[in-house]
Design a protein around this motif. Structure first.
Motif, PDB file in Angstrom:
ATOM      1  N   ASP A 438       4.195   3.415   1.248  1.00 60.18           N
ATOM      2  CA  ASP A 438       3.510   2.238   0.737  1.00 60.18           C
ATOM      3  C   ASP A 438       3.592   1.147   1.795  1.00 60.18           C
ATOM      4  OD1 ASP A 438       2.923   3.411  -1.713  1.00 60.18           O
ATOM      5  OD2 ASP A 438       4.892   2.875  -2.530  1.00 60.18           O
ATOM      6  N   ILE A 439       2.432   0.626   2.173  1.00 57.82           N
ATOM      7  CA  ILE A 439       2.376  -0.479   3.121  1.00 57.82           C
ATOM      8  C   ILE A 439       1.869  -1.703   2.382  1.00 57.82           C
ATOM      9  CG2 ILE A 439       2.060   1.038   5.103  1.00 57.82           C
ATOM     10  CD1 ILE A 439      -0.898   0.497   5.011  1.00 57.82           C
ATOM     11  N   GLU A 440       1.617  -2.769   3.075  1.00 56.93           N
ATOM     12  CA  GLU A 440       1.208  -4.006   2.409  1.00 56.93           C
ATOM     13  C   GLU A 440      -0.093  -3.822   1.637  1.00 56.93           C
ATOM     14  OE1 GLU A 440       0.395  -8.727   3.492  1.00 56.93           O
ATOM     15  OE2 GLU A 440       0.935  -7.292   5.042  1.00 56.93           O
ATOM     16  N   GLN A 441       0.008  -3.870   0.310  1.00 61.28           N
ATOM     17  CA  GLN A 441      -1.139  -3.791  -0.594  1.00 61.28           C
ATOM     18  C   GLN A 441      -1.966  -2.519  -0.400  1.00 61.28           C
ATOM     19  OE1 GLN A 441      -3.277  -7.513  -0.064  1.00 61.28           O
ATOM     20  NE2 GLN A 441      -1.900  -8.563  -1.489  1.00 61.28           N
ATOM     21  N   THR A 443      -1.533   2.236  -0.058  1.00 60.66           N
ATOM     22  CA  THR A 443      -0.757   3.460   0.124  1.00 60.66           C
ATOM     23  C   THR A 443      -1.374   4.237   1.278  1.00 60.66           C
ATOM     24  OG1 THR A 443      -0.125   3.586  -2.206  1.00 60.66           O
ATOM     25  CG2 THR A 443       0.015   5.616  -0.918  1.00 60.66           C
ATOM     26  N   THR A 465      -5.895   5.746   3.723  1.00 60.18           N
ATOM     27  CA  THR A 465      -5.255   4.511   3.275  1.00 60.18           C
ATOM     28  C   THR A 465      -6.073   3.935   2.136  1.00 60.18           C
ATOM     29  OG1 THR A 465      -4.469   4.084   5.540  1.00 60.18           O
ATOM     30  CG2 THR A 465      -4.400   2.250   3.959  1.00 60.18           C
ATOM     31  N   ARG A 467      -6.467   1.086  -0.663  1.00 61.75           N
ATOM     32  CA  ARG A 467      -6.040  -0.267  -1.010  1.00 61.75           C
ATOM     33  C   ARG A 467      -5.524  -0.307  -2.444  1.00 61.75           C
ATOM     34  NH1 ARG A 467     -10.578  -4.501   0.305  1.00 61.75           N
ATOM     35  NH2 ARG A 467     -10.974  -4.408  -1.953  1.00 61.75           N
ATOM     36  N   SER A 468      -4.571  -1.162  -2.732  1.00 64.67           N
ATOM     37  CA  SER A 468      -3.889  -1.152  -4.021  1.00 64.67           C
ATOM     38  C   SER A 468      -4.802  -1.475  -5.190  1.00 64.67           C
ATOM     39  CB  SER A 468      -2.711  -2.132  -3.998  1.00 64.67           C
ATOM     40  OG  SER A 468      -3.160  -3.443  -3.684  1.00 64.67           O
TER      41      SER A 468
END
Length: 572
Positions: A438-441, A443, A465, A467-468
């Protein structure tokens, strides 16, 4: 006494054979079980397990599985209907069923009993059931030949006949009733011999489930039950990964296993007993693994030969299992990844294909993905390779197993894992490397496989990637040079589109506008290669192919390999 031995055998059942006392009880029980396993098929026990005909069933399990009303209505008017094939009873020679294999198994397994019960009551359905069963028994009841007497067909037939016995045994004709009851005993004795010799882990599991069911439903089943539960426990350990997936990596086979164990559990309930812990544990692991391959709408994605299966069918199966569980976020052994972000679900095949001996419809689909948003499937795989029928001939099914039938990179129109002339999977992907974080906002999943390393000198690496909020998916597909990489090899990165998606013309060559059925719009962009549109198809749960389209990024390898970036973004 409760608990389970190290080999998975339930102590409560072994205690039916011997009840020693003192500190050495567990050792003596295990020795007793091993003794019976060695001798129960020899003349020592032949009087108990060979040749004897029960007068009745000891119990009738309630069928927890859902029948198909459309197939049931066809039965009412005198026809079998399965995966597009239709066969009238009047024209059928049960002695020589020259039919498509899936329809043949449907008849031999007596799966039709469940469909008949879905649309009729006992009074209406019993004459139809007796008509089919009597004709089948006269042709096949005394001839132990395949496919009628194949292990899996036998086990399912015993379970289905038991659950459907109110329909089968409503007749007042004594000879017919004796023929039905006698068949239970014959199938049980056949499974005693054939279950341990089944060709695959899964077939052994189905066979042993039939042995256990027979031990619960027929008289004098104590020895059969102890041996059957021991065999079922062992085969389940070989069939199911620790994370709940099956070794064939087939969602359809996992669904069959869940249905099998759910019905077997009802056999225990019919006897007023609890199912053993190893069976409940297997169900408890299998259900969340299956749910891990469901989309935002609750339906199943198309993986390893399965089709796009509707949510109501998955919900009915989960209800039958009586297991409450959340979907697996990732199943490392089974080889699938799931990302839930807002209303979007991303699914990724992050494992090598199954071993050839464990799957007849394995697919070369490593690093393929599917994406859904709400009820809309956006990116899909074609699916349906295991649903050979009237609308999916064998030649098309073979094509549906290829890498090109999946949303992933294909090198030189070659499968990442070979599909041999006989249908088995050959050499190709041996290792898959995976990193998820999990990266900033968002996966981020990075995975790579070596399926093209020997033939073309490249590993395929894919980064996804999401976005959340689920409104943007970014991707990177890279061919990493290995030993002796080949130049100027054609590359196609395919994105098969879901149903009811309109591609809106764009004046930008690297851009495609996608209009969904609900009126929302998404845009697909790529920074490498040439973006084109081609025909495609997707297969529904009834084995019907539907036309759709696919986006294809075309490029050629260079001396340094190849890197393609792309993006799929919601526009509102």
């Amino acid at each position: 006494m409760t608990g389970a031995f190290e080999d998975g055998t339930d102590q409560r059942q072994t205690a039916l054979i011997v009840r020693p006392t003192g500190a050495g009880q567990n050792i003596l029980e295990r020795l007793s079980l091993q003794f019976y396993k060695l001798t129960w098929r020899t003349p020592l026990h032949s009087g108990r397990l060979r040749g004897k005909v029960p007068q009745r069933l000891l119990a009738v399990p309630q069928d927890p599985l859902e029948g198909n009303p459309a197939r049931g209505q066809s039965l009412r008017i005198g026809k079998f209907h399965y995966q597009g094939f239709e066969q009238a009873f009047s024209d059928l020679d049960y002695d020589k069923l020259d039919l498509q294999p899936s329809l043949t198994d449907y008849i031999h397994r007596f799966d039709w009993l469940r469909d008949l019960a879905a649309v009729t009551n006992r009074g209406e359905g019993a004459p139809v059931a007796a008509q089919i069963a009597d004709a089948w028994l006269l042709a096949n009841g005394m001839k132990t030949r395949e496919p009628a007497w194949r292990v899996d067909n036998c086990a399912w037939r015993l379970l289905n006949m038991a659950a459907g016995s109110p329909y089968l045994l409503s007749s007042n004709e004594p000879i017919y009733r004796a023929r039905v009851i006698n068949h239970f005993a014959r199938v049980a004795r056949h499974l005693d011999q054939s279950a341990p010799r089944a060709q695959s882990h899964f077939a052994k599991t189905v066979g042993w489930a039939g042995v256990v069911a027979a031990s619960l439903l027929l008289p004098e089943g104590k020895i059969r039950r102890a041996v059957g539960e021991d065999g079922l426990s062992d085969s389940l350990r070989a069939t199911i990964f620790p994370d709940g997936g099956v070794v064939s990596r087939s969602p359809l086979q996992l669904m069959e296993l869940i249905g099998l164990l759910s019905l077997l559990k009802k056999c225990y309930v019919a006897q007023g007993e609890l199912a053993p812990d190893f069976l409940l544990d297997a169900l408890g692991r299998a259900v969340p693994a299956l749910l891990g391959l469901t989309h935002a709408d609750g339906g199943l994605g198309a993986w390893q030969g399965s089709a796009h299966i509707a949510a109501d069918r998955i919900e009915a199966l989960v209800a039958a299992s009586e297991v409450r569980a959340r979907p697996h976020r990732q199943a490392l052994d089974w080889g699938y990844q799931r990302v839930l972000a807002g209303k979007s679900v991303l699914l990724l095949d992050a494992g090598p294909p199954p071993l050839a001996r464990q799957s007849a419809s394995g697919c070369a689909s490593t690093l393929a993905f599917e994406l859904s948003h709400g009820a809309q499937r956006i990116i899909v795989n074609c699916g349906g390779a295991a649903l050979v029928g009237a609308m999916i001939p064998a030649t098309l099914a073979r094509g549906l197993r290829t890498t090109a039938a999946h949303s992933t990179l294909c090198l030189n129109d070659t499968n990442s894992t070979a599909i041999l002339a006989g249908g088995h999977l050959g050499k190709g992907v041996a290792e898959v490397e995976l990193e998820r974080r999990d990266i900033e906002q968002a996966t981020r999943i990075q995975a790579s496989h070596d399926g093209y390393a020997k033939s073309f000198g490249y590993n395929h690496s894919r980064v996804l990637t999401l976005r959340s909020d689920g409104m943007e998916l970014r991707g990177e597909d890279t061919l990493l040079p290995q030993a002796k990489p080949k130049d100027n090899v054609a590359v196609a990165v395919r994105f098969h589109l879901g149903p009811d998606i309109e591609i809106v013309p764009s004046d930008k060559p690297q851009t495609a506008l996608l209009r969904m059925a609900d009126g929302s719009n998404w845009v697909f962009l790529t920074s490498g290669g040439i973006l084109t549109v081609d025909d495609s198809l997707w297969v529904d749960q009834n084995g019907r192919p539907h036309p759709t389209r696919q986006l294809v990024i075309a490029a050629d390898t260079g001396k340094g390999g190849l890197h393609i970036s792309w993006q799929l973004r919601h526009l509102g």
